[in-house]
Design an enzyme around this catalytic site. Structure first.
Site, mmCIF file in Angstrom:
data_model
loop_
_atom_site.group_PDB
_atom_site.id
_atom_site.type_symbol
_atom_site.label_atom_id
_atom_site.label_comp_id
_atom_site.label_asym_id
_atom_site.label_seq_id
_atom_site.Cartn_x
_atom_site.Cartn_y
_atom_site.Cartn_z
ATOM 1 N N GLY A 122 -45.178 -35.237 40.035
ATOM 2 C CA GLY A 122 -43.848 -35.814 40.231
ATOM 3 C C GLY A 122 -43.688 -36.389 41.627
ATOM 4 O O GLY A 122 -44.359 -35.972 42.568
ATOM 5 N N ARG B 123 -49.177 -37.821 35.641
ATOM 6 C CA ARG B 123 -49.461 -36.472 35.166
ATOM 7 C C ARG B 123 -50.567 -36.585 34.110
ATOM 8 O O ARG B 123 -50.942 -37.665 33.703
ATOM 9 C CB ARG B 123 -48.203 -35.839 34.558
ATOM 10 C CG ARG B 123 -47.063 -35.659 35.562
ATOM 11 C CD ARG B 123 -45.906 -34.916 34.925
ATOM 12 N NE ARG B 123 -44.719 -34.846 35.772
ATOM 13 C CZ ARG B 123 -44.543 -33.992 36.765
ATOM 14 N NH1 ARG B 123 -45.510 -33.152 37.062
ATOM 15 N NH2 ARG B 123 -43.445 -33.967 37.483
ATOM 16 N N GLY B 124 -51.067 -35.431 33.696
ATOM 17 C CA GLY B 124 -52.076 -35.439 32.641
ATOM 18 C C GLY B 124 -53.441 -35.071 33.193
ATOM 19 O O GLY B 124 -53.901 -35.639 34.168
ATOM 20 N N GLY C 17 -50.043 -28.173 39.816
ATOM 21 C CA GLY C 17 -51.009 -28.720 38.846
ATOM 22 C C GLY C 17 -52.116 -29.485 39.531
ATOM 23 O O GLY C 17 -53.311 -29.312 39.238
ATOM 24 N N ASP D 247 -39.961 -28.854 44.319
ATOM 25 C CA ASP D 247 -39.585 -27.536 43.778
ATOM 26 C C ASP D 247 -39.822 -26.405 44.767
ATOM 27 O O ASP D 247 -39.285 -25.310 44.587
ATOM 28 C CB ASP D 247 -40.399 -27.226 42.508
ATOM 29 C CG ASP D 247 -40.201 -28.284 41.446
ATOM 30 O OD1 ASP D 247 -40.993 -28.317 40.480
ATOM 31 O OD2 ASP D 247 -39.281 -29.106 41.604
ATOM 32 N N MET E 60 -32.848 -30.495 39.859
ATOM 33 C CA MET E 60 -34.244 -30.257 39.531
ATOM 34 C C MET E 60 -34.756 -29.010 40.261
ATOM 35 O O MET E 60 -34.012 -28.378 41.015
ATOM 36 C CB MET E 60 -35.094 -31.469 39.935
ATOM 37 C CG MET E 60 -35.020 -32.620 38.966
ATOM 38 S SD MET E 60 -36.180 -33.893 39.482
ATOM 39 C CE MET E 60 -36.272 -34.871 37.975
ATOM 40 N N ARG F 33 -35.420 -37.093 44.306
ATOM 41 C CA ARG F 33 -36.828 -37.036 44.735
ATOM 42 C C ARG F 33 -37.410 -38.419 45.032
ATOM 43 O O ARG F 33 -38.550 -38.539 45.459
ATOM 44 C CB ARG F 33 -37.666 -36.324 43.682
ATOM 45 C CG ARG F 33 -37.838 -37.088 42.398
ATOM 46 C CD ARG F 33 -38.690 -36.336 41.391
ATOM 47 N NE ARG F 33 -39.307 -37.284 40.466
ATOM 48 C CZ ARG F 33 -39.993 -36.928 39.410
ATOM 49 N NH1 ARG F 33 -40.181 -35.640 39.139
ATOM 50 N NH2 ARG F 33 -40.515 -37.842 38.611
HETATM 51 N N1 LIG Z 1 -54.465 -26.767 34.861
HETATM 52 C C1 LIG Z 1 -54.949 -27.912 35.363
HETATM 53 N N2 LIG Z 1 -56.270 -28.085 35.528
HETATM 54 C C2 LIG Z 1 -56.753 -29.234 36.036
HETATM 55 N N3 LIG Z 1 -55.997 -30.269 36.428
HETATM 56 C C3 LIG Z 1 -54.680 -30.146 36.288
HETATM 57 C C4 LIG Z 1 -54.079 -28.982 35.757
HETATM 58 N N4 LIG Z 1 -52.729 -29.168 35.727
HETATM 59 C C5 LIG Z 1 -52.505 -30.407 36.229
HETATM 60 N N5 LIG Z 1 -53.665 -30.982 36.568
HETATM 61 C C6 LIG Z 1 -53.836 -32.293 37.180
HETATM 62 O O1 LIG Z 1 -52.911 -32.408 38.260
HETATM 63 C C7 LIG Z 1 -52.084 -33.557 38.081
HETATM 64 C C8 LIG Z 1 -50.646 -33.251 38.427
HETATM 65 O O2 LIG Z 1 -50.212 -32.026 37.823
HETATM 66 P P1 LIG Z 1 -48.656 -31.832 37.495
HETATM 67 O O3 LIG Z 1 -48.475 -30.414 37.063
HETATM 68 O O4 LIG Z 1 -48.237 -32.929 36.577
HETATM 69 O O5 LIG Z 1 -47.874 -32.127 38.847
HETATM 70 P P2 LIG Z 1 -47.874 -31.311 40.203
HETATM 71 O O6 LIG Z 1 -49.272 -31.258 40.689
HETATM 72 O O7 LIG Z 1 -46.996 -32.132 41.091
HETATM 73 O O8 LIG Z 1 -47.313 -29.962 39.916
HETATM 74 C C9 LIG Z 1 -52.232 -33.943 36.649
HETATM 75 O O9 LIG Z 1 -52.270 -35.365 36.561
HETATM 76 C C10 LIG Z 1 -53.533 -33.385 36.216
HETATM 77 O O10 LIG Z 1 -54.560 -34.366 36.358
HETATM 78 O O1 LIG Z 2 -41.372 -36.285 36.523
HETATM 79 P P1 LIG Z 2 -41.059 -35.574 35.268
HETATM 80 O O2 LIG Z 2 -42.235 -35.529 34.337
HETATM 81 O O3 LIG Z 2 -39.797 -36.033 34.629
HETATM 82 O O4 LIG Z 2 -40.854 -34.049 35.665
HETATM 83 C C1 LIG Z 2 -39.662 -33.618 36.285
HETATM 84 C C2 LIG Z 2 -40.103 -32.414 37.071
HETATM 85 O O5 LIG Z 2 -40.826 -32.852 38.200
HETATM 86 C C3 LIG Z 2 -40.290 -32.238 39.366
HETATM 87 O O6 LIG Z 2 -39.426 -33.139 39.976
HETATM 88 C C4 LIG Z 2 -41.333 -31.879 40.387
HETATM 89 O O7 LIG Z 2 -42.464 -31.469 39.755
HETATM 90 P P2 LIG Z 2 -43.893 -31.515 40.501
HETATM 91 O O8 LIG Z 2 -43.682 -31.957 41.910
HETATM 92 O O9 LIG Z 2 -44.422 -30.125 40.402
HETATM 93 O O10 LIG Z 2 -44.707 -32.495 39.758
HETATM 94 C C5 LIG Z 2 -39.528 -31.028 38.845
HETATM 95 O O11 LIG Z 2 -38.486 -30.610 39.710
HETATM 96 C C6 LIG Z 2 -38.949 -31.575 37.585
HETATM 97 O O12 LIG Z 2 -38.621 -30.549 36.663
HETATM 98 MG MG LIG Z 3 -45.707 -28.833 39.713
#
Ligand SMILES: Nc1ncnc2c1ncn2[C@@H]1O[C@H](COP(=O)(O)OP(=O)(O)O)[C@@H](O)[C@H]1O
Ligand SMILES: O=P(O)(O)OC[C@H]1O[C@](O)(COP(=O)(O)O)[C@@H](O)[C@@H]1O
Ligand SMILES: [Mg+2]
Length: 466
Positions: A96, A162-163, A189, A218, A261, A372
């Site tokens: 995000g 993401r993904g 993630g 967050d 959020m 954000r």
């Molecule tokens: N459990 C995981 N194992 C490996 N890569 C992951 C995992 N979860 C997320 N990722 C990678 O990290 C990236 C961002 O994760 P995400 O959860 O969407 O956001 P954030 O890192 O901001 O919390 C994703 O595009 C994915 O490629």
């Molecule tokens: O961008 P998306 O997929 O709508 O997700 C919204 C979520 O992303 C956030 O803004 C931040 O999430 P991350 O920074 O962990 O990716 C959360 O506060 C919110 O719930």
């Molecule tokens: Mg996150």
């Protein structure tokens, strides 16, 4: 003094050790700046360590000095693992959006090129997708010119996504582009992804440093004081509370309802409410509340509107999920999709006032992405720069599978396995939640009294003298 046992999740000394790529054979161009530096209250020497615990009781719970959990300090090293003249760096922003992403990209690029003389910095686009060929996203060269002024706008000039992506494909791309150091700017993630990339590189015997700069509004990453962008996000969220407060105060029986959020952590709601001081109730995922019944949220709200003529409710998006249909929906990264607690409360408040025949002027504000997508404020801009510098120093010294953070004012290296081992959440028995209760005047528990009142006959003197 009661000895407070270290919290069950207190990491061991071993869990705080960082992974290094090998001996540091090269002198640092910054060595001249470091001559004679030793630990003071303003600086930690590179061979010193930063304590995890900071209370006498917590320290006393350990056997001795060697047993004390401590972090490797951040900061420039006299000797480097990589030769600055040949090293190639990559930067990727994931997950995000968050205020400060562009500040980090800019500061990483400037520190690498200006102070270490690194000649090649590549930006990979749209998160980890930019490191997977099938998306067809070629990297962009990051130079002093191309990053100039990017901190003025929110978001990420590189894009994000993401993904999950296959770490093998990612390491293939890194090796194809000759990347020695990858900076991953992302949240929990992304750090899991970064760890898998680091492990994949190591399994191939490829000396690639993967260093995380923890990002998320967050503030849910543990072992760092605050994630960058969090302060800018809650400042923007406080503006929504201000608007709700003006609206509620200017209408008869006005109720302002603001949903914020923060996913499964309530930090944004807490800090935004403290920043504006206009909230009467704050609801966060970490502290359950009753919606109906005596002492519940609705009961409290009726009383507050009756007593002061208006009220403002701030609800974190992860709160009250127990009142919403369970959803198995997940986003591309596997994060649970939350039910909309804001709409639920809006409807339930309207129903409750209508059922009681009481006037209500409800203003519902969901600033959503607006908190954000703002640029970093001055505090976060500086914090982003200092985190970026710390990340470059760590990577050039051959540290890998770490995130950089600030812990009790000191910049430190946090092993990624530790950074993803738990979620940072608001402690219901901590000082932050206490401050929220003091600022709002809301009862510590929104729900029926814990203990049933004593039966009347128990209040006779015979019993009382017991
Ligand atoms: N459990 C995981 N194992 C490996 N890569 C992951 C995992 N979860 C997320 N990722 C990678 O990290 C990236 C961002 O994760 P995400 O959860 O969407 O956001 P954030 O890192 O901001 O919390 C994703 O595009 C994915 O490629
Ligand atoms: O961008 P998306 O997929 O709508 O997700 C919204 C979520 O992303 C956030 O803004 C931040 O999430 P991350 O920074 O962990 O990716 C959360 O506060 C919110 O719930
Ligand atoms: Mg996150």
């Amino acid at each position: 003094m009661d000895l407070v046992p270290p919290p069950e999740h207190s990491p061991t000394r071993a869990e705080l050790e960082v992974t290094t790529l090998g001996p540091r054979a090269y002198g640092s161009p910054l060595a001249g700046l470091l001559a004679g530096r030793r630990t003071t209250e303003h600086y930690v020497a590179e061979d010193d360590r930063v304590l995890l615990d900071d209370t006498v009781s917590a320290l006393a719970a350990h056997e001795g000095l060697a047993d004390l959990p401590s972090f490797e300090p951040g900061g420039p090293r006299r000797r480097l693992f990589f030769d600055p003249r040949t090293v190639r760096a990559g930067i990727v922003t994931c997950g995000g959006l968050c205020p400060g992403l562009n500040d980090v990209i800019r500061a990483l690029t400037l520190e690498l090129t200006t102070h270490y003389g690194v000649r090649r910095v590549l930006g990979f686009r749209d998160g980890f997708r930019g490191l997977v060929p099938r998306y067809g996203l070629s990297p962009v060269a990051l130079t002093l010119e191309s990053v100039s002024g990017i901190g003025e706008s929110g978001g990420s000039v590189l894009g994000s996504s993401r993904g999950e992506q296959d770490p093998e494909e990612v390491v293939d791309t890194l090796q194809r582009w000759g990347i020695d150091v990858l900076f991953v700017v992302g949240g929990d993630g992304s750090m899991r992804g970064a760890l898998r990339i680091a492990e994949c590189a190591r399994s191939r015997g490829a000396a690639i440093a993967v260093v995380g700069v923890p990002k998320t509004i967050d503030n849910d990453i543990p072992f760092i004081e605050q994630s960058f962008g969090f302060q800018s996000a809650y400042a923007a969220a406080a503006e929504a509370i201000r608007a709700a407060h003006v609206e509620a105060r200017s209408a008869p029986a006005g109720v302002g309802l603001v949903k914020l959020m923060g996913r499964h952590s309530g930090f944004i709601a807490c800090y935004a409410a403290l920043a504006h001081r206009g909230a009467d109730v704050v609801l966060i995922p970490e502290v359950p509340f009753a919606l109906d019944g005596e002492g519940g949220l609705l009961d409290h709200l009726h009383r507050r509107v009756r007593d002061q003529g208006h009220a403002v409710v701030v609800v974190a998006e992860g709160a009250g999920q127990e009142y919403l249909p369970a959803s198995r929906q997940r986003d591309a990264s596997g994060n649970a999709k939350l039910g909309d607690v804001g709409v639920l409360l809006r409807d339930r408040i309207q129903e409750s006032f209508a059922r009681k025949g009481e006037e209500l002027n409800l203003r519902y504000i969901d600033p959503s992405y607006a908190i954000r997508s703002v640029p970093a404020n001055a505090y976060d801009s500086v914090y982003c720069m200092r985190l970026a510098h710390t990340a470059v120093h760590a990577a050039m010294a051959g540290r890998t599978a770490i995130v950089v953070g600030r812990w009790r004012g000191r910049f430190v290296h946090v092993p990624i396995p530790l950074a993803v081992s738990a979620r940072n959440t608001v402690a219901p028995d901590g000082d932050l939640w206490l401050a929220v209760l003091e600022a709002t005047g809301q009862p510590p528990r929104l729900g029926p009294p814990l203990l049933e009142p004593l039966p009347a006959q128990w209040n006779t003197p015979a019993v009382r003298t017991a």
